[in-house]
Design a protein around this motif. Structure first.
Motif, mmCIF file in Angstrom:
data_model
loop_
_atom_site.group_PDB
_atom_site.id
_atom_site.type_symbol
_atom_site.label_atom_id
_atom_site.label_comp_id
_atom_site.label_asym_id
_atom_site.label_seq_id
_atom_site.Cartn_x
_atom_site.Cartn_y
_atom_site.Cartn_z
ATOM 1 N N LEU A 179 38.232 44.293 45.604
ATOM 2 C CA LEU A 179 39.057 43.153 45.209
ATOM 3 C C LEU A 179 38.209 41.995 44.703
ATOM 4 O O LEU A 179 37.071 41.805 45.136
ATOM 5 C CB LEU A 179 39.883 42.673 46.417
ATOM 6 C CG LEU A 179 40.744 43.720 47.113
ATOM 7 C CD1 LEU A 179 41.475 43.103 48.297
ATOM 8 C CD2 LEU A 179 41.755 44.341 46.138
ATOM 9 N N CYS A 180 38.794 41.231 43.808
ATOM 10 C CA CYS A 180 38.120 40.046 43.271
ATOM 11 C C CYS A 180 37.902 39.040 44.411
ATOM 12 O O CYS A 180 38.813 38.776 45.196
ATOM 13 C CB CYS A 180 38.976 39.432 42.170
ATOM 14 S SG CYS A 180 38.394 37.823 41.622
ATOM 15 N N ALA A 181 36.678 38.455 44.481
ATOM 16 C CA ALA A 181 36.344 37.516 45.558
ATOM 17 C C ALA A 181 37.123 36.205 45.445
ATOM 18 O O ALA A 181 37.200 35.443 46.401
ATOM 19 C CB ALA A 181 34.845 37.233 45.527
ATOM 20 N N CYS A 182 37.710 35.956 44.271
ATOM 21 C CA CYS A 182 38.460 34.706 44.087
ATOM 22 C C CYS A 182 39.957 34.889 44.287
ATOM 23 O O CYS A 182 40.590 34.102 44.981
ATOM 24 C CB CYS A 182 38.238 34.159 42.675
ATOM 25 S SG CYS A 182 36.647 33.384 42.461
ATOM 26 N N CYS A 183 40.532 35.934 43.662
ATOM 27 C CA CYS A 183 41.994 36.016 43.627
ATOM 28 C C CYS A 183 42.558 37.272 44.283
ATOM 29 O O CYS A 183 43.772 37.463 44.307
ATOM 30 C CB CYS A 183 42.493 35.922 42.190
ATOM 31 S SG CYS A 183 42.135 37.398 41.225
ATOM 32 N N ASP A 184 41.670 38.148 44.803
ATOM 33 C CA ASP A 184 42.095 39.388 45.469
ATOM 34 C C ASP A 184 42.767 40.397 44.544
ATOM 35 O O ASP A 184 43.386 41.350 45.024
ATOM 36 C CB ASP A 184 43.020 39.092 46.670
ATOM 37 C CG ASP A 184 42.228 38.601 47.878
ATOM 38 O OD1 ASP A 184 40.990 38.763 47.870
ATOM 39 O OD2 ASP A 184 42.845 38.056 48.807
ATOM 40 N N LEU A 204 33.961 39.996 40.556
ATOM 41 C CA LEU A 204 34.962 39.018 40.117
ATOM 42 C C LEU A 204 35.760 39.621 38.964
ATOM 43 O O LEU A 204 35.201 40.318 38.121
ATOM 44 C CB LEU A 204 34.271 37.743 39.615
ATOM 45 C CG LEU A 204 33.403 36.994 40.627
ATOM 46 C CD1 LEU A 204 32.538 35.970 39.902
ATOM 47 C CD2 LEU A 204 34.276 36.302 41.664
ATOM 48 N N CYS A 205 37.061 39.333 38.933
ATOM 49 C CA CYS A 205 37.861 39.843 37.821
ATOM 50 C C CYS A 205 37.566 39.014 36.569
ATOM 51 O O CYS A 205 37.042 37.899 36.668
ATOM 52 C CB CYS A 205 39.344 39.831 38.162
ATOM 53 S SG CYS A 205 40.111 38.203 38.121
ATOM 54 N N THR A 206 37.882 39.567 35.428
ATOM 55 C CA THR A 206 37.553 38.902 34.168
ATOM 56 C C THR A 206 38.234 37.539 34.069
ATOM 57 O O THR A 206 37.644 36.567 33.609
ATOM 58 C CB THR A 206 37.971 39.793 32.981
ATOM 59 O OG1 THR A 206 37.360 41.065 33.183
ATOM 60 C CG2 THR A 206 37.513 39.222 31.658
ATOM 61 N N PHE A 207 39.472 37.480 34.567
ATOM 62 C CA PHE A 207 40.207 36.216 34.516
ATOM 63 C C PHE A 207 39.450 35.129 35.287
ATOM 64 O O PHE A 207 39.179 34.048 34.768
ATOM 65 C CB PHE A 207 41.624 36.399 35.094
ATOM 66 C CG PHE A 207 42.385 35.110 35.197
ATOM 67 C CD1 PHE A 207 42.987 34.544 34.070
ATOM 68 C CD2 PHE A 207 42.472 34.421 36.406
ATOM 69 C CE1 PHE A 207 43.670 33.340 34.150
ATOM 70 C CE2 PHE A 207 43.152 33.218 36.499
ATOM 71 C CZ PHE A 207 43.751 32.671 35.368
ATOM 72 N N CYS A 208 39.092 35.416 36.551
ATOM 73 C CA CYS A 208 38.403 34.414 37.374
ATOM 74 C C CYS A 208 37.035 34.059 36.789
ATOM 75 O O CYS A 208 36.621 32.901 36.796
ATOM 76 C CB CYS A 208 38.253 34.908 38.809
ATOM 77 S SG CYS A 208 39.834 34.923 39.683
ATOM 78 N N ARG A 209 36.332 35.073 36.297
ATOM 79 C CA ARG A 209 35.008 34.825 35.717
ATOM 80 C C ARG A 209 35.102 33.776 34.596
ATOM 81 O O ARG A 209 34.244 32.921 34.457
ATOM 82 C CB ARG A 209 34.439 36.135 35.173
ATOM 83 C CG ARG A 209 32.967 36.094 34.818
ATOM 84 C CD ARG A 209 32.496 37.485 34.457
ATOM 85 N NE ARG A 209 32.500 38.360 35.621
ATOM 86 C CZ ARG A 209 31.476 38.467 36.467
ATOM 87 N NH1 ARG A 209 30.390 37.776 36.264
ATOM 88 N NH2 ARG A 209 31.551 39.260 37.508
#
Ligand SMILES: [Zn+2]
Length: 226
Positions: A13-18, A28-33
């Motif tokens: 899972l993405c460390a920011c948004c799960d 990290l997902c591309t969106f959060c990055r």
């Protein structure tokens, strides 16, 4: 094949948004990055760290990777680092900033990387210092040693003694000490930390390092409060 099956059962899972990460999205997902609030112009002389530490720490260089804002994805990221033991993420962020520092030529002047130490008790609870991976990755990028043994934090009981007698800021100043004097004589130290707010911790670390006769100090952090 086995890895794919494992990822299916235990998706990363993405460390920011799960959000569930795609195969080629590390941590990290591309969106959060893309959404993370990168600190702009971080090699500028007008860096916020210079302003925060003005008159307290004679900084050579200053760099922060992100701006910190409450209730934002950056808060989730810092929370993941501190409380979920995400060492891989810490290292990843160090590589991210380290590459930028290398481009800026920091390897030409920095001699070693030292992390702000954790309380022994907290280190036991968490099992790791959240800044460790970050510092190690930067040291690797700059090809300099990482030293987490020379700068230490006093135990809470030792600082408790000062608490009754001195103001809080004075207490912080006594939190740190260097093991074995002179080992840092003439060195340009890069001090690394996760989040800067008042700069009191960084100043306290600097005061301790100064007693060990360091030549210069620079600071790099994961985030800085806006
Ligand atoms: Zn995300």
């Amino acid at each position: 094949m086995f890895q794919d099956f494992k990822n299916f059962l235990f998706p990363k899972l993405c460390a920011c948004c799960d959000a569930v990460l795609l195969k080629y999205e590390p941590l990290l997902c591309t969106f959060c990055r893309n959404e993370l609030p990168l600190y702009p112009n971080f090699f500028d002389g007008d860096h916020d760290l210079h302003k925060i530490l003005y008159g307290r720490v004679p900084l050579q260089h200053a760099a922060c990777l992100f701006y910190f804002e409450k209730k934002s994805i950056i808060q989730n990221l810092i929370h993941d680092l501190k409380y979920k033991g995400n060492e891989e993420l810490s290292f990843h962020l160090g590589e991210w900033l380290g590459e930028l520092l290398l481009e800026a030529g920091w390897h030409n002047s920095i001699d070693l990387v030292i992390p702000v130490p954790l309380h022994k008790k907290r280190l036991r609870e968490r099992g790791y210092n959240q800044v460790e991976g970050f510092g190690k990755a930067i040291a690797k990028e700059l090809s300099v040693p990482y030293n987490d043994v020379c700068l230490k934090r006093r135990s809470t009981s030792a600082t408790q003694v000062f608490k009754n007698r001195l103001a809080r800021t004075e207490v912080v100043k006594n939190h740190f000490y260097v093991v074995g004097n002179n080992s840092l004589s003439g060195e340009h130290v890069l001090l690394v930390d996760d989040l800067v707010t008042t700069g009191a911790t960084l100043e306290a670390c600097y005061l301790a390092l100064k007693t060990a006769d360091i030549e210069h100090i620079s600071i790099a952090t994961i985030a800085i409060t806006k």
